[in-house]
Design a protein around this motif. Structure first.
Motif, mmCIF file in Angstrom:
data_model
loop_
_atom_site.group_PDB
_atom_site.id
_atom_site.type_symbol
_atom_site.label_atom_id
_atom_site.label_comp_id
_atom_site.label_asym_id
_atom_site.label_seq_id
_atom_site.Cartn_x
_atom_site.Cartn_y
_atom_site.Cartn_z
ATOM 1 N N TRP A 45 0.845 -1.208 0.000
ATOM 2 C CA TRP A 45 0.000 0.000 0.000
ATOM 3 C C TRP A 45 0.879 1.256 0.000
ATOM 4 O O TRP A 45 0.637 2.190 -0.759
ATOM 5 C CB TRP A 45 -0.946 -0.011 1.223
ATOM 6 N N ASN A 46 1.915 1.252 0.868
ATOM 7 C CA ASN A 46 2.806 2.421 0.938
ATOM 8 C C ASN A 46 3.385 2.745 -0.434
ATOM 9 O O ASN A 46 3.379 3.882 -0.885
ATOM 10 C CB ASN A 46 3.978 2.162 1.899
ATOM 11 N N TRP A 47 3.863 1.699 -1.105
ATOM 12 C CA TRP A 47 4.427 1.910 -2.450
ATOM 13 C C TRP A 47 3.358 2.427 -3.405
ATOM 14 O O TRP A 47 3.592 3.367 -4.178
ATOM 15 C CB TRP A 47 5.028 0.586 -2.964
ATOM 16 N N SER A 48 2.161 1.848 -3.320
ATOM 17 C CA SER A 48 1.113 2.213 -4.295
ATOM 18 C C SER A 48 0.718 3.682 -4.180
ATOM 19 O O SER A 48 0.293 4.282 -5.161
ATOM 20 C CB SER A 48 -0.119 1.312 -4.135
ATOM 21 N N PHE A 55 2.528 2.637 -9.859
ATOM 22 C CA PHE A 55 1.461 1.734 -9.425
ATOM 23 C C PHE A 55 0.358 1.625 -10.483
ATOM 24 O O PHE A 55 -0.013 0.534 -10.924
ATOM 25 C CB PHE A 55 0.866 2.191 -8.089
ATOM 26 N N TRP A 56 -0.160 2.790 -10.939
ATOM 27 C CA TRP A 56 -1.294 2.733 -11.871
ATOM 28 C C TRP A 56 -0.864 2.181 -13.227
ATOM 29 O O TRP A 56 -1.654 1.517 -13.908
ATOM 30 C CB TRP A 56 -1.976 4.100 -11.981
ATOM 31 N N GLU A 57 0.380 2.401 -13.578
ATOM 32 C CA GLU A 57 0.850 1.802 -14.830
ATOM 33 C C GLU A 57 0.885 0.273 -14.694
ATOM 34 O O GLU A 57 0.519 -0.459 -15.614
ATOM 35 C CB GLU A 57 2.239 2.334 -15.177
ATOM 36 N N LYS A 296 -8.749 -2.651 -10.793
ATOM 37 C CA LYS A 296 -7.821 -2.745 -9.645
ATOM 38 C C LYS A 296 -8.536 -3.359 -8.438
ATOM 39 O O LYS A 296 -8.058 -4.306 -7.813
ATOM 40 C CB LYS A 296 -7.305 -1.332 -9.328
ATOM 41 N N THR A 297 -9.715 -2.839 -8.130
ATOM 42 C CA THR A 297 -10.400 -3.309 -6.928
ATOM 43 C C THR A 297 -10.840 -4.767 -7.070
ATOM 44 O O THR A 297 -10.616 -5.587 -6.176
ATOM 45 C CB THR A 297 -11.659 -2.449 -6.650
ATOM 46 N N LEU A 298 -11.496 -5.059 -8.201
ATOM 47 C CA LEU A 298 -12.110 -6.387 -8.323
ATOM 48 C C LEU A 298 -11.073 -7.447 -8.660
ATOM 49 O O LEU A 298 -11.028 -8.506 -8.030
ATOM 50 C CB LEU A 298 -13.213 -6.343 -9.395
ATOM 51 N N MET A 299 -10.240 -7.145 -9.637
ATOM 52 C CA MET A 299 -9.340 -8.192 -10.145
ATOM 53 C C MET A 299 -8.098 -8.357 -9.271
ATOM 54 O O MET A 299 -7.610 -9.469 -9.092
ATOM 55 C CB MET A 299 -8.931 -7.788 -11.574
ATOM 56 N N ILE A 300 -7.594 -7.264 -8.710
ATOM 57 C CA ILE A 300 -6.369 -7.393 -7.907
ATOM 58 C C ILE A 300 -6.709 -7.543 -6.424
ATOM 59 O O ILE A 300 -6.217 -8.445 -5.754
ATOM 60 C CB ILE A 300 -5.431 -6.184 -8.134
ATOM 61 N N GLU A 301 -7.578 -6.689 -5.918
ATOM 62 C CA GLU A 301 -7.767 -6.686 -4.459
ATOM 63 C C GLU A 301 -8.802 -7.700 -3.985
ATOM 64 O O GLU A 301 -8.636 -8.303 -2.937
ATOM 65 C CB GLU A 301 -8.179 -5.284 -3.992
ATOM 66 N N ILE A 442 -12.221 -2.447 9.521
ATOM 67 C CA ILE A 442 -11.972 -2.564 8.083
ATOM 68 C C ILE A 442 -10.483 -2.861 7.938
ATOM 69 O O ILE A 442 -9.641 -2.155 8.508
ATOM 70 C CB ILE A 442 -12.369 -1.238 7.389
ATOM 71 N N SER A 443 -10.146 -3.916 7.176
ATOM 72 C CA SER A 443 -8.778 -4.437 7.274
ATOM 73 C C SER A 443 -7.678 -3.512 6.743
ATOM 74 O O SER A 443 -6.564 -3.540 7.248
ATOM 75 C CB SER A 443 -8.672 -5.767 6.535
ATOM 76 N N CYS A 444 -7.963 -2.742 5.693
ATOM 77 C CA CYS A 444 -6.854 -1.980 5.102
ATOM 78 C C CYS A 444 -7.368 -0.821 4.246
ATOM 79 O O CYS A 444 -8.553 -0.751 3.942
ATOM 80 C CB CYS A 444 -6.012 -2.895 4.208
ATOM 81 N N ARG A 445 -6.448 0.010 3.855
ATOM 82 C CA ARG A 445 -6.775 1.058 2.887
ATOM 83 C C ARG A 445 -6.598 0.493 1.486
ATOM 84 O O ARG A 445 -5.745 -0.388 1.269
ATOM 85 C CB ARG A 445 -5.853 2.256 3.115
ATOM 86 N N ALA A 446 -7.389 0.996 0.544
ATOM 87 C CA ALA A 446 -7.328 0.470 -0.826
ATOM 88 C C ALA A 446 -6.021 0.887 -1.493
ATOM 89 O O ALA A 446 -5.527 2.009 -1.265
ATOM 90 C CB ALA A 446 -8.514 1.001 -1.626
ATOM 91 N N LEU A 447 -5.487 0.025 -2.329
ATOM 92 C CA LEU A 447 -4.262 0.340 -3.057
ATOM 93 C C LEU A 447 -4.500 1.593 -3.905
ATOM 94 O O LEU A 447 -5.556 1.753 -4.526
ATOM 95 C CB LEU A 447 -3.853 -0.823 -3.957
ATOM 96 N N GLY A 448 -3.516 2.459 -3.926
ATOM 97 C CA GLY A 448 -3.625 3.668 -4.751
ATOM 98 C C GLY A 448 -4.474 4.762 -4.129
ATOM 99 O O GLY A 448 -4.623 5.820 -4.727
#
Ligand SMILES: CC(=O)CC(=O)O
Length: 662
Positions: A45-48, A55-57, A296-301, A442-448
């Motif tokens: 997450w920090n990196w994203s 990240f978005w690329e 990103k949300t559905l396929m990765i997270e 809530i377990s985490c913040r969303a990537l990006g």
């Protein structure tokens, strides 16, 4: 009700499960292709959020987004608002759906209170989308024109949306539970060229004739060239003139589906969010921004794959409908349900979960609360062997709600409580199949999504409640608000408090692990199970009633308390708040706003607390009723009528007792 301590670990993924999760696959891909190794979700997450462009690329590449022209760079300027993502790229949302066409699994699964169960193949979806797109073009709809729908959550609505997206027109929808006034307030602002509508629908076993509302919409929307009517309730009884086309006629046409390639930031749809004043804000989001955020949300997270069956209980008036349709971008089968979630009883959706073999079951915290209150135990009646995840949003899921899911649905699933908003059509914070699930957290913040809790001075807080802010741009943030050429409304909606930083209007606490708790709205907007409504929309209806002089509505939804929305009314001399008047008020809201915003209780008061310049004091009264001490909630010196507080202080004490005894 069984209680559980907040933070208790309820589920821990096995190593095997982590290894086969989509997020782990993405992390392995990052390592192999980019030489980036992350040990933990927090590190990823920090990196994203620090390396946004990289990240978005990586999301673009990993999700293999289909585009007609390549992008020149990922992000032209890191600023909010005004970030320009992927300039140069041209693409189409609908093409990114149909690249997943296949013959061995359906695209849509559908059930309503009237239709027992039906599957829509990818072939049927594509053919009908092509036919509707062709009809829209024949009507003269061009890229950028608005196409609106007053349709329920049924396959035809998905087809109409995909057809609209394929030709680059802009989609917008209101669900049939909205009254004519609420729909007109929204659609009139965007001057639609075409209206898709149903003649009526069924909810909770009752039929609703929507023809009078459709007639009113047609009268009040002079920009309409045509209405495309779907006889959903009464198949063969449609009276019509030349401006109405029938759904069944337009889908007969054989046409080839083609795609209008549009810039990344070409508008895809307009969603509405209500503020505390004025008409609902028409929020414009783009093809590319939505596409990449949902992938990103559905396929990765969220571990949604081509083999998943994805469901969310939603209407077409909530952004979760738009999010649900995103499942098609991944190639998952998407499950639609139209009707009351508790018709004929609280098992309706659980039965559907078994029948459709749902792998990802999305719902609202309000629905989980209903099941909990009614002692429903779905696992005793249904087979959920394929179920991997239960997802919940709309309002914060309590620790007890978390426990209920593990004890009564399935003990080996990833429970994702998430929160975001219409404004970004996604979640800012949520869960991950690689993280443990802790009750009420809530377990985490969303990537990006660089989400932080800020104090009043803009300092980040850890383990303390603060304003939910986003300090870096996200691709699905609004492109602009319709009819807001100088971005005045856009700026004042998010950027007034902390310049250049998005303030969302929720209270949040973030812990060292990255776990989050949302504490409800920090402004006075009403949020009923995820659908937001400005208080002004309710005042307009209530105060139009002869007996009512003035009113105040407060949403007391907050973590750990059941949602409670009281309405306070000042009556004209001689009027009495008896059951008949209460019902008249409820009925007015039901018909002109939506049944969702009918208050839980109506109280008669002598005066509405007002500021010196006459503004209703919604936020201070909300704070008072939520139990804040008087001196922290209200500044009586700024009030025109401090004596009006007495009633609210007494009520606050009573509500406190109620809560303690729940
Ligand atoms: C994801 C969400 O933010 C849904 C909602 O609560 O409206």
């Amino acid at each position: 009700m069984k209680t559980v301590t907040e933070g208790t670990t309820l589920w821990t993924p096995t190593e095997e499960r982590i290894q086969r999760s989509s997020i782990k696959r993405y992390m392995n891909w990052l390592k192999e292709k980019k030489g980036l190794a992350f040990e933990t979700h927090q590190a990823l997450w920090n990196w994203s959020v620090e390396h946004l462009e990289e990240f978005w690329e990586s999301v673009w590449e990993y999700c293999e987004i289909k585009s007609a022209a390549p992008y020149r760079c990922v992000l032209e300027e890191r600023k909010m608002p005004g970030a320009k993502w992927f300039p140069g790229a041209t693409l189409n949302y609908a093409e990114n759906v149909f690249r997943n066409e296949r013959s061995d699994r359906p695209a849509l699964l559908f059930r309503s209170e009237r239709v027992p169960y039906r599957e829509v193949t990818w072939k049927e979806l594509k053919e009908k989308t092509a036919a509707v797109a062709s009809a829209l073009k024949k009507i003269g709809v061009k890229p950028g024109d608005r196409v609106v729908a007053y349709m329920p959550n049924i396959p035809e609505t998905v087809i109409a949306f995909l057809a609209c997206a394929s030709i680059g027109a802009i989609w917008s929808s209101c669900s049939p539970d909205f009254g004519a006034g609420s729909v007109i307030d929204r659609f009139q602002q965007i001057e639609p060229a075409v209206l898709f509508a149903i003649d009526g629908c069924q909810y909770n076993g009752k039929e609703f004739d929507k023809r009078p509302i459709v007639d009113e919409l047609r009268k009040k929307l002079p920009s309409l060239k045509k209405t495309i009517l779907l006889p959903y309730l009464r198949k063969n009884e449609q009276e019509r003139d030349d401006s109405i086309l029938l759904w069944d006629e337009i889908i007969q046409e054989k046409a080839e589906l083609s795609y209008e390639y549009v810039p990344f930031d070409h508008p895809l749809w307009i969603l509405y969010s209500s503020g505390t004043t004025g008409l609902p804000k028409p929020i414009v989001q783009g093809h590319g921004g939505i596409l990449i955020e949902h992938l990103k949300t559905l396929m990765i997270e969220q571990n949604i794959t081509k083999e998943s069956t994805f469901f969310w209980f939603t209407t077409t008036g909530w952004m979760m409908w738009n999010f649900l349709i995103g499942g098609l971008l991944v190639g998952a089968a998407v499950v639609l349900y139209d009707g009351s979630p508790t018709y004929p009883d609280g098992n309706a959706l659980w039965e559907l979960a078994e029948k459709a073999r749902i792998t990802h079951f999305g719902t609202s915290a309000a629905f989980i609360n209903i099941c909990m209150k009614h002692g429903i135990k779905p696992k005793e009646s249904y087979d959920f062997s394929g179920l991997e995840a239960v997802l919940s949003t709309g309002s914060p899921l309590t620790a007890e709600g978390f426990l209920w899911v593990y004890e009564n649905v399935k003990d080996d699933i990833c429970l994702v409580s998430c929160s975001g908003g219409t404004d970004v059509c996604t979640a800012f914070v949520g869960g991950s199949p690689m993280l443990p699930v802790r009750a009420g957290v809530i377990s985490c913040r969303a990537l990006g999504a660089k989400v932080q809790a800020f104090d009043e001075n803009g300092n980040p807080l850890i383990n303390e409640v603060g304003e939910l802010v986003v300090t870096e741009p996200m691709p699905s943030m609004p492109l602009f608000f319709w009819n807001d050429s100088n971005h005045e409304r856009y700026m004042s909606s998010y950027f007034d408090t902390y310049p250049g930083v998005w303030k969302h209007g929720d209270w949040i606490k973030i812990n060292e692990e990255g776990g989050c708790i949302i504490y409800g709205r920090s402004d006075s907007t009403i949020n009923r199970a995820g659908v937001r409504m400005g208080t002004s929309e309710i005042y307009r209806v209530v105060e139009a009633i002869d007996e009512v002089l003035d009113s105040l509505i407060i949403d007391l939804e907050m973590m750990g308390r059941t949602s409670f929305m009281p309405l306070f009314v000042v009556l004209n001399p001689g009027a009495v708040l008896d059951e008949a008047l209460k019902e008249k008020i409820r009925q007015a809201i039901r018909q002109n706003v939506s049944p969702r915003f009918v208050p839980d209780e109506i109280y008669q008061v002598k005066q509405i607390p007002k500021t010196l310049n006459g503004k209703k004091m919604e936020i201070p009264i909300r704070k008072l009723l939520l139990g804040f001490p008087l001196e922290k909630a209200v500044n009586p010196g700024s009030m025109a009528n401090p004596e009006s507080l007495e009633f609210f202080m007494e009520l606050s004490a009573k509500l406190e007792n109620n809560v303690k005894h729940q």
